[in-house]
Design an enzyme around this catalytic site. Structure first.
Site, PDB file in Angstrom:
ATOM      1  N   ASP A 197       0.862  -1.167   0.000  1.00 34.04           N
ATOM      2  CA  ASP A 197       0.000   0.000   0.000  1.00 34.04           C
ATOM      3  C   ASP A 197       0.908   1.230   0.000  1.00 34.04           C
ATOM      4  OD1 ASP A 197       0.912   0.287   2.610  1.00 34.04           O
ATOM      5  OD2 ASP A 197      -1.069   0.089   3.535  1.00 34.04           O
TER       6      ASP A 197
ATOM      7  N   ARG B  40       7.097 -34.552   7.656  1.00 32.70           N
ATOM      8  CA  ARG B  40       5.978 -34.282   8.557  1.00 32.70           C
ATOM      9  C   ARG B  40       5.374 -32.909   8.293  1.00 32.70           C
ATOM     10  NH1 ARG B  40      10.544 -33.154  11.569  1.00 32.70           N
ATOM     11  NH2 ARG B  40      10.467 -31.292  12.873  1.00 32.70           N
ATOM     12  N   HIS B  41       6.191 -31.986   7.781  1.00 32.90           N
ATOM     13  CA  HIS B  41       5.692 -30.651   7.464  1.00 32.90           C
ATOM     14  C   HIS B  41       4.758 -30.697   6.254  1.00 32.90           C
ATOM     15  CE1 HIS B  41       8.505 -29.318  10.437  1.00 32.90           C
ATOM     16  NE2 HIS B  41       9.528 -29.812   9.743  1.00 32.90           N
TER      17      HIS B  41
ATOM     18  N   ARG C 274       6.373  -0.063   8.667  1.00 30.39           N
ATOM     19  CA  ARG C 274       6.460   0.831   9.821  1.00 30.39           C
ATOM     20  C   ARG C 274       6.977   0.110  11.062  1.00 30.39           C
ATOM     21  NH1 ARG C 274       0.628   3.605   8.574  1.00 30.39           N
ATOM     22  NH2 ARG C 274       1.376   5.042   6.954  1.00 30.39           N
TER      23      ARG C 274
ATOM     24  N   CYS D 108       2.691  -3.557   3.977  1.00 26.73           N
ATOM     25  CA  CYS D 108       1.842  -2.443   4.368  1.00 26.73           C
ATOM     26  C   CYS D 108       2.450  -1.885   5.647  1.00 26.73           C
ATOM     27  CB  CYS D 108       0.374  -2.848   4.521  1.00 26.73           C
ATOM     28  SG  CYS D 108      -0.017  -3.965   5.878  1.00 26.73           S
ATOM     29  N   GLY D 109       1.746  -1.054   6.371  1.00 28.36           N
ATOM     30  CA  GLY D 109       2.313  -0.453   7.576  1.00 28.36           C
ATOM     31  C   GLY D 109       2.798  -1.479   8.579  1.00 28.36           C
ATOM     32  N   THR D 110       1.943  -2.453   8.901  1.00 24.69           N
ATOM     33  CA  THR D 110       2.309  -3.505   9.866  1.00 24.69           C
ATOM     34  C   THR D 110       2.583  -4.844   9.201  1.00 24.69           C
ATOM     35  OG1 THR D 110       0.031  -4.232  10.206  1.00 24.69           O
ATOM     36  CG2 THR D 110       0.863  -2.462  11.662  1.00 24.69           C
ATOM     37  N   GLY D 111       2.163  -5.007   7.973  1.00 25.04           N
ATOM     38  CA  GLY D 111       2.263  -6.292   7.284  1.00 25.04           C
ATOM     39  C   GLY D 111       1.072  -7.193   7.559  1.00 25.04           C
ATOM     40  N   GLN D 112       0.288  -6.863   8.561  1.00 23.51           N
ATOM     41  CA  GLN D 112      -0.812  -7.721   8.981  1.00 23.51           C
ATOM     42  C   GLN D 112      -2.005  -7.677   8.032  1.00 23.51           C
ATOM     43  OE1 GLN D 112      -0.484  -9.874  11.364  1.00 23.51           O
ATOM     44  NE2 GLN D 112       1.288  -9.096  12.445  1.00 23.51           N
ATOM     45  N   GLY D 113      -2.488  -6.497   7.740  1.00 23.52           N
ATOM     46  CA  GLY D 113      -3.698  -6.382   6.917  1.00 23.52           C
ATOM     47  C   GLY D 113      -3.526  -6.947   5.524  1.00 23.52           C
TER      48      GLY D 113
ATOM     49  N   ARG E 291       1.336 -31.532   7.386  1.00 23.99           N
ATOM     50  CA  ARG E 291       0.685 -30.375   8.002  1.00 23.99           C
ATOM     51  C   ARG E 291       0.248 -29.351   6.963  1.00 23.99           C
ATOM     52  NH1 ARG E 291       5.362 -30.681  12.506  1.00 23.99           N
ATOM     53  NH2 ARG E 291       4.488 -32.465  13.632  1.00 23.99           N
TER      54      ARG E 291
ATOM     55  N   HIS F 151       8.974 -24.973   6.987  1.00 27.08           N
ATOM     56  CA  HIS F 151       7.952 -25.784   7.653  1.00 27.08           C
ATOM     57  C   HIS F 151       6.547 -25.599   7.116  1.00 27.08           C
ATOM     58  CE1 HIS F 151      10.436 -26.541  11.569  1.00 27.08           C
ATOM     59  NE2 HIS F 151      11.118 -26.827  10.465  1.00 27.08           N
ATOM     60  N   ASN F 152       6.254 -24.432   6.542  1.00 28.92           N
ATOM     61  CA  ASN F 152       4.884 -24.149   6.090  1.00 28.92           C
ATOM     62  C   ASN F 152       4.760 -24.009   4.585  1.00 28.92           C
ATOM     63  OD1 ASN F 152       5.231 -22.089   8.819  1.00 28.92           O
ATOM     64  ND2 ASN F 152       3.867 -23.854   8.925  1.00 28.92           N
TER      65      ASN F 152
END
Length: 149
Positions: free
Chosen positions: A12, A136-137, A113, A69-74, A140, A102-103
Protein backbone atom coordinates in the site's frame (compact mmCIF):
# COMPACT_ATOMS: atom_id res chain seq x y z
CA UNK A 1 14.66 -21.21 -6.51
CA UNK A 2 16.61 -20.66 -9.65
CA UNK A 3 17.64 -17.42 -11.27
CA UNK A 4 14.88 -15.60 -13.07
CA UNK A 5 12.22 -16.98 -10.78
CA UNK A 6 9.35 -14.47 -10.94
CA UNK A 7 8.51 -12.73 -7.68
CA UNK A 8 5.54 -10.39 -7.39
CA UNK A 9 5.85 -7.34 -5.14
CA UNK A 10 3.03 -5.10 -3.98
CA UNK A 11 2.23 -2.79 -1.10
CA UNK A 12 0.00 0.00 0.00
CA UNK A 13 1.07 3.65 0.14
CA UNK A 14 2.87 3.16 3.48
CA UNK A 15 5.57 0.96 2.00
CA UNK A 16 6.61 2.45 -1.35
CA UNK A 17 10.22 3.18 -0.38
CA UNK A 18 10.81 -0.19 1.27
CA UNK A 19 9.15 -1.99 -1.64
CA UNK A 20 11.51 -0.21 -4.05
CA UNK A 21 14.53 -1.22 -1.95
CA UNK A 22 13.34 -4.83 -1.84
CA UNK A 23 12.68 -4.83 -5.59
CA UNK A 24 16.24 -3.65 -6.30
CA UNK A 25 17.67 -6.17 -3.84
CA UNK A 26 15.69 -9.11 -5.23
CA UNK A 27 16.50 -8.14 -8.80
CA UNK A 28 20.22 -7.95 -7.94
CA UNK A 29 19.97 -11.52 -6.61
CA UNK A 30 18.89 -12.66 -10.09
CA UNK A 31 15.12 -12.89 -9.63
CA UNK A 32 12.64 -11.36 -12.04
CA UNK A 33 10.61 -8.76 -10.16
CA UNK A 34 6.98 -8.18 -11.09
CA UNK A 35 6.13 -4.97 -9.23
CA UNK A 36 2.40 -4.34 -9.42
CA UNK A 37 2.39 -1.08 -7.49
CA UNK A 38 1.05 1.28 -6.39
CA UNK A 39 3.32 3.99 -7.73
CA UNK A 40 2.20 7.05 -5.72
CA UNK A 41 1.94 7.93 -2.04
CA UNK A 42 -1.78 8.62 -2.44
CA UNK A 43 -3.70 6.67 0.18
CA UNK A 44 -4.80 3.28 -1.10
CA UNK A 45 -6.41 0.16 0.28
CA UNK A 46 -4.06 -2.71 1.20
CA UNK A 47 -6.66 -5.51 0.65
CA UNK A 48 -6.74 -4.95 -3.11
CA UNK A 49 -2.94 -5.00 -3.31
CA UNK A 50 -2.66 -8.14 -1.19
CA UNK A 51 -5.28 -9.91 -3.27
CA UNK A 52 -3.73 -8.83 -6.59
CA UNK A 53 -0.30 -10.14 -5.60
CA UNK A 54 -1.80 -13.36 -4.23
CA UNK A 55 -3.66 -13.95 -7.49
CA UNK A 56 -0.35 -13.74 -9.37
CA UNK A 57 1.12 -16.44 -7.11
CA UNK A 58 -2.00 -18.63 -7.02
CA UNK A 59 -2.26 -18.59 -10.83
CA UNK A 60 1.36 -19.66 -11.22
CA UNK A 61 2.32 -16.44 -12.99
CA UNK A 62 4.78 -15.78 -10.16
CA UNK A 63 6.46 -18.38 -7.94
CA UNK A 64 6.55 -16.23 -4.81
CA UNK A 65 5.22 -12.95 -3.51
CA UNK A 66 6.44 -10.24 -1.16
CA UNK A 67 3.85 -7.79 0.11
CA UNK A 68 4.04 -4.84 2.47
CA UNK A 69 1.84 -2.44 4.37
CA UNK A 70 2.31 -0.45 7.58
CA UNK A 71 2.31 -3.50 9.87
CA UNK A 72 2.26 -6.29 7.28
CA UNK A 73 -0.81 -7.72 8.98
CA UNK A 74 -3.70 -6.38 6.92
CA UNK A 75 -2.19 -7.09 3.52
CA UNK A 76 -1.27 -10.60 4.71
CA UNK A 77 -4.85 -11.25 5.81
CA UNK A 78 -6.13 -10.25 2.38
CA UNK A 79 -3.55 -12.41 0.57
CA UNK A 80 -4.42 -15.46 2.68
CA UNK A 81 -8.04 -15.29 1.51
CA UNK A 82 -6.87 -16.40 -1.96
CA UNK A 83 -6.97 -20.18 -2.35
CA UNK A 84 -3.50 -21.70 -2.43
CA UNK A 85 -1.76 -18.88 -0.62
CA UNK A 86 0.26 -19.37 2.52
CA UNK A 87 1.56 -15.99 3.62
CA UNK A 88 3.13 -15.01 6.91
CA UNK A 89 4.15 -11.71 8.46
CA UNK A 90 7.79 -11.79 9.50
CA UNK A 91 9.73 -9.35 11.63
CA UNK A 92 12.82 -11.55 12.01
CA UNK A 93 14.91 -13.87 9.85
CA UNK A 94 14.13 -17.01 11.85
CA UNK A 95 10.40 -16.70 11.17
CA UNK A 96 11.02 -15.96 7.50
CA UNK A 97 13.13 -19.09 7.14
CA UNK A 98 10.65 -21.23 9.08
CA UNK A 99 7.57 -20.21 7.08
CA UNK A 100 9.34 -21.56 3.99
CA UNK A 101 10.93 -24.63 5.58
CA UNK A 102 7.95 -25.78 7.65
CA UNK A 103 4.88 -24.15 6.09
CA UNK A 104 5.86 -24.01 2.41
CA UNK A 105 4.87 -20.33 2.44
CA UNK A 106 4.63 -18.85 -1.01
CA UNK A 107 4.27 -15.26 0.16
CA UNK A 108 6.04 -13.06 2.69
CA UNK A 109 4.55 -9.98 4.33
CA UNK A 110 6.59 -7.26 6.03
CA UNK A 111 5.48 -4.21 8.01
CA UNK A 112 7.23 -1.13 6.65
CA UNK A 113 6.46 0.83 9.82
CA UNK A 114 7.72 -2.01 12.03
CA UNK A 115 10.90 -3.30 10.38
CA UNK A 116 13.91 -1.24 9.34
CA UNK A 117 15.18 -1.38 5.78
CA UNK A 118 18.31 -3.46 6.41
CA UNK A 119 16.46 -5.99 8.54
CA UNK A 120 13.75 -6.19 5.88
CA UNK A 121 16.37 -7.16 3.29
CA UNK A 122 17.76 -9.82 5.64
CA UNK A 123 14.21 -11.15 6.14
CA UNK A 124 13.72 -11.32 2.37
CA UNK A 125 17.01 -13.20 1.99
CA UNK A 126 16.06 -15.71 4.69
CA UNK A 127 12.72 -16.29 2.98
CA UNK A 128 14.18 -16.68 -0.51
CA UNK A 129 17.13 -18.83 0.54
CA UNK A 130 15.04 -21.36 2.47
CA UNK A 131 13.40 -24.43 0.93
CA UNK A 132 10.48 -26.53 2.06
CA UNK A 133 11.59 -29.55 4.09
CA UNK A 134 8.56 -31.76 3.35
CA UNK A 135 8.14 -34.87 5.49
CA UNK A 136 5.98 -34.28 8.56
CA UNK A 137 5.69 -30.65 7.46
CA UNK A 138 4.15 -31.79 4.18
CA UNK A 139 1.42 -33.57 6.10
CA UNK A 140 0.69 -30.38 8.00
CA UNK A 141 0.67 -28.23 4.87
CA UNK A 142 -1.77 -30.71 3.32
CA UNK A 143 -3.97 -30.25 6.39
CA UNK A 144 -3.90 -26.46 5.84
CA UNK A 145 -4.82 -26.94 2.17
CA UNK A 146 -7.74 -29.18 3.17
CA UNK A 147 -9.23 -26.33 5.21
CA UNK A 148 -9.55 -24.28 2.00
CA UNK A 149 -11.79 -26.94 0.51
Amino acid sequence: MSAKTRIVLSSDHAALDLRAAIAAHVSAKGYEVVDIGPTTTESTHYPKHGEAAAQKVASGDCALGIILCGTGQGIMMAANKVKGIRCGVCMDTFSARMIRQHNDANMLSIGARVVGDMLALDIVDAFLDATFEGGRHGTRVDMIKAIEG
